[in-house]
Design an enzyme around this catalytic site. Structure first.
Site, PDB file in Angstrom:
ATOM      1  N   GLY A   7       0.794  -1.223   0.000  1.00 51.52           N
ATOM      2  CA  GLY A   7       0.000   0.000   0.000  1.00 51.52           C
ATOM      3  C   GLY A   7       0.822   1.268   0.000  1.00 51.52           C
ATOM      4  O   GLY A   7       0.480   2.251   0.671  1.00 51.52           O
TER       5      GLY A   7
ATOM      6  N   CYS B  32      -0.979   0.698  -9.071  1.00 51.23           N
ATOM      7  CA  CYS B  32      -0.862   0.049  -7.761  1.00 51.23           C
ATOM      8  C   CYS B  32      -2.232  -0.486  -7.343  1.00 51.23           C
ATOM      9  O   CYS B  32      -3.193   0.285  -7.263  1.00 51.23           O
ATOM     10  CB  CYS B  32      -0.351   1.030  -6.701  1.00 51.23           C
ATOM     11  SG  CYS B  32      -0.363   0.280  -5.056  1.00 51.23           S
TER      12      CYS B  32
ATOM     13  N   ASN C 259       9.543   6.169  -9.041  1.00 55.88           N
ATOM     14  CA  ASN C 259       8.197   5.674  -9.298  1.00 55.88           C
ATOM     15  C   ASN C 259       7.231   6.638  -8.596  1.00 55.88           C
ATOM     16  O   ASN C 259       7.223   6.747  -7.377  1.00 55.88           O
ATOM     17  CB  ASN C 259       8.098   4.242  -8.757  1.00 55.88           C
ATOM     18  CG  ASN C 259       6.746   3.607  -8.997  1.00 55.88           C
ATOM     19  OD1 ASN C 259       5.843   3.753  -8.185  1.00 55.88           O
ATOM     20  ND2 ASN C 259       6.609   2.885 -10.096  1.00 55.88           N
TER      21      ASN C 259
ATOM     22  N   ILE D  86       4.318  -5.598 -16.700  1.00 55.46           N
ATOM     23  CA  ILE D  86       3.056  -5.323 -16.022  1.00 55.46           C
ATOM     24  C   ILE D  86       3.296  -5.022 -14.536  1.00 55.46           C
ATOM     25  O   ILE D  86       4.286  -5.478 -13.968  1.00 55.46           O
ATOM     26  CB  ILE D  86       2.082  -6.540 -16.119  1.00 55.46           C
ATOM     27  CG1 ILE D  86       2.699  -7.801 -15.510  1.00 55.46           C
ATOM     28  CG2 ILE D  86       1.680  -6.790 -17.551  1.00 55.46           C
ATOM     29  CD1 ILE D  86       1.758  -8.998 -15.423  1.00 55.46           C
TER      30      ILE D  86
END
Lengths: 303, 265
Positions: free
Chosen positions: A72, A130, A99, A191
């Site tokens: 998370g 995410c 990122n 991916i």
């Protein structure tokens, strides 16, 4: 020794082996095991505008040939990165790529703008995929107009190389790839993890605190290869392939499918020196098969 | 915590002994081809099982003993699932790939009145800690080791060689009948230890942390959270702390002062 140079948009990197965000910390975690500067690039752990604590424990479950995670986006926020982490990792002679994450388009822009000011960092990877946050992340990456909106907004605010990391949790990956290319992406990473879940039949409880999480590891490789192949033949910009790469042979398969570079993720957890082994293995494959440069095998799938 | 830490490394060890202790526990004795790095009490290893789909990730195992003269380490392991079952079946002469030495270590106490409490497989770091404190801090360890029954007691004589050992068993088959926190050593007027070190099931460590607080003793616990990488990269083994929020058990721990943790005790 073959020529391993490749490009991920406007940016040329010395070899195609990079590390996937969230699996390599900030590089320093792996310094005891390998010479970080030998890598083509490192994608640092996803960064948001404000600090995030991430999801509660447990965040991880082992599944056949893979793992689920529900971290998370735990991170200390962009300001902490700029002040404390960037100075420490600037010593690495490799491309450091941030990122970039956000719950809103404004947050993505805030992070991207702050990273743009850092001289050593010549690219960002926009994470619109995410699966473990309630806002932002995959919400942008699984709705095409949102993916376009966030890519365009960050494109306008960020002038260096913009990579966009796509979610595999969509019906047609090519639609998203074409849309973010049109919106100004310089390259496409894919991916991200596949949304999954695991259950303990004994306790009748989910194994993750968030119930669902992102699946990675060799279990996802066939899906990743297929998506890289579909996207690479549809877009003009470079594709950076990832998903279950455990060794040089896996990496070669991604190049053949059309990836110009690769990212190694979950494999770093099992073998902290795997990236260098993959780099050496790629070189060996090229030499043994009479190729003088990496570009000769990119998209060279013999159909 | 001790900051003098060796560089982490990946290494193939040779299995020189696989010793089954009882139906739950076994010890792997491993020999390094080279010289061992300094291994501190409380540190652990991430053990590679094999390439099978169901045993994909490494398993974190605490280090039970180190012998620098023979360049051997021992891992005390409980058979808990597929991975540890496979480890229990390894043969002498086989190779085991481990990443080590990982994590922090137990800290030197302010005084010399210390108690080391281990529960089940949690006795592992207590042996290496007891040995280390005797050799390096000049402190005689006092052990309190808790098991379900006498059949599960682990190498009592090795603990006795280092210091006094008290045993508790839940069924009363050896030592004091009950849980470690019920043992008289923790319930007497003179039970004020400078520090209590512990490793074992979380429920036991929480009870000990509570007891330590009542006794006004410091307390260090060694956590056994699920781990992905063991080196601070995957952020999966987190524990919530009062001072820093979620931190990695593998790099900030596995040893924590119990006061740092947001445990409801």
């Amino acid at each position: 020794m073959a020529n391993l140079k490749t490009n991920i948009g406007k940016l040329e990197i010395k070899n195609p082996v990079m590390t996937a965000s969230g699996t390599f910390g900030f590089g320093t975690e792996y310094e005891d095991f390998i010479d970080i500067s030998r890598l083509g690039g490192i994608l640092v752990k996803g960064i948001t505008g404000a600090e995030r604590q991430g999801n509660p424990y447990p965040r991880m479950a082992e599944t056949p040939s893979g793992m689920l995670n529900a971290v998370g986006l735990q991170n200390k926020g962009i300001d902490y990165f700029v002040e404390h982490i960037y100075p420490e990792i600037s010593k690495f002679d490799t491309e450091i790529i941030v990122n970039v994450n956000g719950g809103t388009i404004e947050e993505y822009i805030d992070v991207a703008s702050k990273v743009e000011k850092l001289n050593k960092i010549k690219a960002i990877e926009l994470n619109i995929s995410c699966p473990n946050v309630k806002q932002g992340g995959m919400v942008f990456g699984t709705h095409c107009p949102s993916a376009v909106a966030v890519t365009q907004a960050v494109r306008n605010a960020y002038s260096k190389t913009l990579m966009v990391k796509l979610s595999p949790n969509v019906t047609n990956i090519v639609d998203f790839a074409l849309a973010v290319e049109e919106a100004g992406a310089d390259s496409i990473s894919l991916i991200n993890t596949l949304l999954g879940m695991a259950i303990d039949a004994k306790t009748r409880k989910p194994l993750l605190s968030t119930i669902t999480g992102g699946l990675s590891g060799p279990a996802v490789k066939p899906v990743a290869l297929r998506m890289v192949w579909q996207v690479a033949k549809s877009v003009k910009i470079p594709v950076i392939g990832m998903g279950g790469i455990m060794n040089a042979t896996d990496a070669i398969e991604f190049f053949l499918a059309g990836a110009s570079a690769i990212q190694v993720g979950t494999a770093n957890f099992i073998n902290p020196a795997v990236t260098i082994e993959i780099l050496e293995g790629i070189n060996e494959y090229l030499d043994n098969n009479g190729f003088s440069c990496l570009s000769e095998i990119v998209g060279a799938l013999d159909i | 915590m001790n900051n003098i830490k060796a560089k982490k490394r990946v290494e193939d060890f040779t299995i020189i002994e696989n010793k089954r202790l009882n139906k739950e526990f076994f010890i792997l004795k491993l020999k390094s081809a080279g010289e061992l790095p300094v291994i501190l009490p409380g540190q652990f290893a991430e053990v590679r099982i094999d390439d099978n789909p169901t045993t994909f990730l490494r398993r974190p195992i605490s280090i039970y003993n180190v012998d620098y003269s023979g360049n051997t380490i021992e891992l005390l392991i409980k058979i808990a699932g597929d991975g540890t079952k496979k480890l229990s079946e390894l043969k002498d002469g086989g190779i085991l790939n481990i990443v080590y030495p990982l994590g922090n270590s137990f800290s030197k106490p302010a005084g010399t009145k210390v108690l080391l409490i281990g529960g089940g497989t949690g006795v592992a770091p207590m042996l290496i800690l007891g040995k280390y404190m005797k050799a390096n801090w000049g402190i005689e360890p006092l052990f309190l080791l808790g098991y379900r029954s006498d059949k599960l007691i682990i190498e009592k004589e090795r603990f006795e060689a280092l210091g006094k050992v008290y045993i508790t068993t839940e069924d009363g088959s050896d030592g004091y009948k009950g849980f470690v926190t019920q043992h008289p050593i923790l319930n007497e007027p003179e039970s004020n230890f400078d520090i209590i070190y512990t490793c074992g099931p979380e429920i036991m460590m929480k009870a000990i942390a509570k007891k330590a607080k009542e006794l006004n003793s410091a307390c260090e616990v060694s956590l056994e959270n699920l781990m992905g990488c063991g080196i601070g990269a995957c952020l999966c083994c987190i524990v919530d702390t009062k001072d820093k929020g979620n931190v990695n058990t593998c790099t900030e721990g596995p040893v924590f002062n119990s006061e740092r943790l947001k445990w409801q005790i």
